[in-house]
Enzyme design. Structure first.
Site, PDB file in Angstrom:
ATOM      1  N   ASP A  66      61.836  68.456  38.886  1.00 24.27           N
ATOM      2  CA  ASP A  66      63.117  67.836  38.560  1.00 24.27           C
ATOM      3  C   ASP A  66      63.883  67.627  39.866  1.00 24.27           C
ATOM      4  O   ASP A  66      63.736  68.388  40.816  1.00 24.27           O
ATOM      5  CB  ASP A  66      63.915  68.730  37.599  1.00 24.27           C
ATOM      6  CG  ASP A  66      63.230  68.859  36.235  1.00 24.27           C
ATOM      7  OD1 ASP A  66      62.404  67.990  35.892  1.00 24.27           O
ATOM      8  OD2 ASP A  66      63.512  69.846  35.529  1.00 24.27           O
TER       9      ASP A  66
ATOM     10  N   ARG B  55      56.783  69.290  18.786  1.00 19.79           N
ATOM     11  CA  ARG B  55      57.541  70.109  19.723  1.00 19.79           C
ATOM     12  C   ARG B  55      58.816  69.366  20.111  1.00 19.79           C
ATOM     13  O   ARG B  55      58.802  68.135  20.297  1.00 19.79           O
ATOM     14  CB  ARG B  55      56.675  70.383  20.955  1.00 19.79           C
ATOM     15  CG  ARG B  55      57.358  71.189  22.004  1.00 19.79           C
ATOM     16  CD  ARG B  55      56.363  71.792  22.995  1.00 19.79           C
ATOM     17  NE  ARG B  55      57.119  72.599  23.901  1.00 19.79           N
ATOM     18  CZ  ARG B  55      57.676  72.134  25.009  1.00 19.79           C
ATOM     19  NH1 ARG B  55      57.510  70.883  25.367  1.00 19.79           N
ATOM     20  NH2 ARG B  55      58.410  72.931  25.758  1.00 19.79           N
TER      21      ARG B  55
END
Ligand SMILES: C=C1C[C@]23C[C@@]1(O)CC[C@H]2[C@@]12CCC[C@@](C)(C(=O)O1)[C@H]2[C@@H]3C(=O)O
Ligand SMILES: O=C(O)CCC(=O)C(=O)O
Ligand SMILES: [Fe+2]
EC number: 1.14.11.15
Length: 358
Positions: free
Chosen positions: A234, A299
């Site tokens: 990230d 999920r």
């Protein structure tokens, strides 16, 4: 007025055809365009999962008196950890999971009403990193920056205000938690608020901004050949991730390969991002991670991607730099870094690295 996160890709369009988003539930076989091989991602089959050793990122109790050192150690070794006793109400996490499930459960045509534009950050679509891969990812996402009101009104003409309240409350909690975690980690390096000029001048947290990324990984007919979200780091200072009770997140360890992070009910996962790696002069490791998919259970995850306002230049903390420990990176704003990442993806960090004259 500095550019906001919302405007970061204005002038940097990325062409990702959301309109070809399939209705995942109707696919009984995995289409070839979703079948990944090591050619599509060098680390695709990097190691057994779960590893035989059973080693994993630590679960840290934030109420523990030694939490700062435990967090510091996790940031230096794994670049990730889970947290318990974080203070975020369980009911809020449940509301957020309900909102996320409800959003992705809408018909595709409704979700596409709030599709992310080519130059935008917010809205429904595939993850931006999709443009760097030949194969498609088995997931759909929704990014929120600033107020979600306009997008939510298109998704839920009746209930949008309730959902906006949940997002607002969650972001408020996340802001406080992210700042607490950053200072605990820095404390472990002997760095305090006075040592970080841009943060100490603004103790009200207005120096920070964030995006919320909702992810859905539908049930998949051939999970071993598919990829939910490809390996990436990230660009943030820190990312706080909520995952539902279905495993899928994996972090990469040089020694162990891909390690699955087990869902621990009520806990949150924290990832070190590229900007924290820069700020710590390389001491904290921005963790390579990805999401795999599952044959039996869908999920959901929600990432709070946290970084500085766009006018703040991030560079190694002076206290961590000396004639021996030279600054490893030149200074960069989050906006500049996101644009570098949008062009060079996983090479972005090395592009801002200082190279020593031999
Ligand atoms: C602020 C941001 C970080 C992010 C790009 C974005 O503008 C909004 C979405 C974020 C996200 C979430 C999924 C993984 C990721 C790499 C991506 O493609 O979009 C991250 C971006 C990032 O951290 O660089
Ligand atoms: O779904 C996950 O576990 C990972 C999500 C993620 O890495 C992201 O949104 O940046
Ligand atoms: Fe991520």
């Amino acid at each position: 007025m500095p550019a906001m996160l919302t405007d970061v890709f204005r002038g940097h369009p990325i062409h990702l055809p959301h309109s070809h988003q399939p209705d995942f539930t109707s696919l009984r076989e995995l289409p070839d365009s979703y079948k990944w091989t090591p050619k599509d991602d060098l680390l695709f089959a990097a190691a057994p999962s779960p590893p035989a050793t059973g080693e994993n990122i630590p679960l840290i109790d934030l109420d523990h008196p030694d939490a700062a050192n435990q967090i510091g150690h996790a940031c230096r070794t794994w670049g990730a950890f889970q947290i318990a006793n974080h203070g975020v109400p369980l009911g809020l996490l449940q509301d957020l999971e309900f909102l996320t499930g409800s959003l992705f459960g809408l018909p595709v045509q409704r979700k596409l009403k709030a599709a992310r534009s080519e130059t935008g950050v917010s809205g429904y679509g595939v993850a931006r990193i999709a443009s760097f891969f030949n194969k498609k990812m088995w997931s759909e996402g929704f990014t929120i920056t600033g107020s979600p009101l306009n997008d939510f009104r298109k998704l839920w003409p009746q209930l949008h205000l309730n959902y906006c309240d949940i997002v607002e409350e969650y972001e408020e909690q996340m802001k406080k938690l992210a700042s607490k975690l950053m200072w605990l980690a820095l404390k472990s390096l002997g760095v305090s608020e006075e040592d970080v000029e841009w943060a100490s001048l603004n103790s009200d947290l207005n120096w920070a901004q964030a995006a919320l990324q909702l992810n859905h990984y539908p049930v998949c007919p051939e999970p071993d050949r598919a990829m939910g979200l490809a390996a990436h780091t990230d660009s943030t200072l820190l990312t706080i991730l909520y995952q539902n009770n279905t495993a899928g997140l994996q972090v990469f360890s040089d020694d162990l390969g891909w390690v699955t992070v087990p869902p621990v009910p009520g806990s949150l996962v924290v990832n070190v991002g590229d900007l924290f790696h820069i700020l710590s002069n390389g001491l904290f490791k921005s963790v390579l991670h990805r999401a795999r998919v599952n044959q039996n259970r869908a999920r959901l995850s929600v990432a709070f991607l946290w970084g500085p306002q766009s006018d703040i230049k991030i560079s190694p903390v002076p206290k961590l730099v000396s004639p021996v420990e030279l600054p490893l990176y030149r200074s960069v704003t989050w906006t500049e870094y996101l644009r570098t990442k949008a062009t060079h993806f996983n090479k972005a960090l090395s592009m801002i690295r200082n190279h020593r004259e031999e």
